[in-house]
Design an enzyme around this catalytic site. Sequence first.
Site, mmCIF file in Angstrom:
data_model
loop_
_atom_site.group_PDB
_atom_site.id
_atom_site.type_symbol
_atom_site.label_atom_id
_atom_site.label_comp_id
_atom_site.label_asym_id
_atom_site.label_seq_id
_atom_site.Cartn_x
_atom_site.Cartn_y
_atom_site.Cartn_z
ATOM 1 C CD GLN A 32 -2.757 0.950 2.568
ATOM 2 O OE1 GLN A 32 -3.146 -0.146 2.940
ATOM 3 N NE2 GLN A 32 -3.038 2.047 3.207
ATOM 4 C CG HIS A 51 -3.927 5.593 14.035
ATOM 5 N ND1 HIS A 51 -3.939 6.451 12.963
ATOM 6 C CD2 HIS A 51 -4.934 5.992 14.837
ATOM 7 C CE1 HIS A 51 -4.918 7.334 13.111
ATOM 8 N NE2 HIS A 51 -5.529 7.076 14.247
ATOM 9 C CG HIS A 86 2.980 6.683 12.756
ATOM 10 N ND1 HIS A 86 2.161 7.089 11.734
ATOM 11 C CD2 HIS A 86 4.063 7.491 12.727
ATOM 12 C CE1 HIS A 86 2.740 8.093 11.088
ATOM 13 N NE2 HIS A 86 3.892 8.354 11.672
ATOM 14 C CE1 TYR A 109 1.018 8.009 7.540
ATOM 15 C CE2 TYR A 109 -0.194 8.680 5.592
ATOM 16 C CZ TYR A 109 0.090 8.817 6.931
ATOM 17 O OH TYR A 109 -0.567 9.767 7.660
#
Length: 179
Positions: free
Chosen positions: A47, A62, A118, A130
């Site tokens: 991703q 998170h 994070h 990311y």
Amino acid sequence: MEVRTSAIDGVLVFVPTPHRDDRGFFTRTFDTAIGTEHGVDLGALAQDSQSRSRAGTIRGMHGRRGAGEAKLVRVAHGAVHDVLVDARPQSPTFGVVASFRLDDVDHHHLYVPAGLLHGFQAISDADVCYRIDRPHAPGEDLGVAHDDPDLAIVWPVEVTAISERDRSAGSWKDLVETL
């Protein structure tokens, strides 16, 4: 590209060397060979995501249960105060909180191993990119409140926006009991 270690075991800061001239700049955003030399294998990079946040916005804290997720984080535009918490019970740095400034001037990249929490606060309007090593699995999401007293994270500017999910996240103490 220089690679620096941090206060949390396994967290690396990649420091590129931007080439600047009157047109602007060019910089390498990641080099697989250098990453591999330092034990970073993001595999097929399942991703690649980007978020845009207004100044003062907090996103986090998170993490993921199970296998977790490793990621490479950078700021494409603006600046953020990026925060990590080691949530790996067997880690020598379990519970350690570390913060980093990521911006579009120095172009530092942060390698976050699986098992860490994070989050970040946008210091200015900011785009954060990311690269993540596995697909998102919503059932594995976990979170800790950004203002948890046990973590005592110091956010640099007034909080202007935070999601309801992040506002109602649990405590560090409760998370530790489930790990």
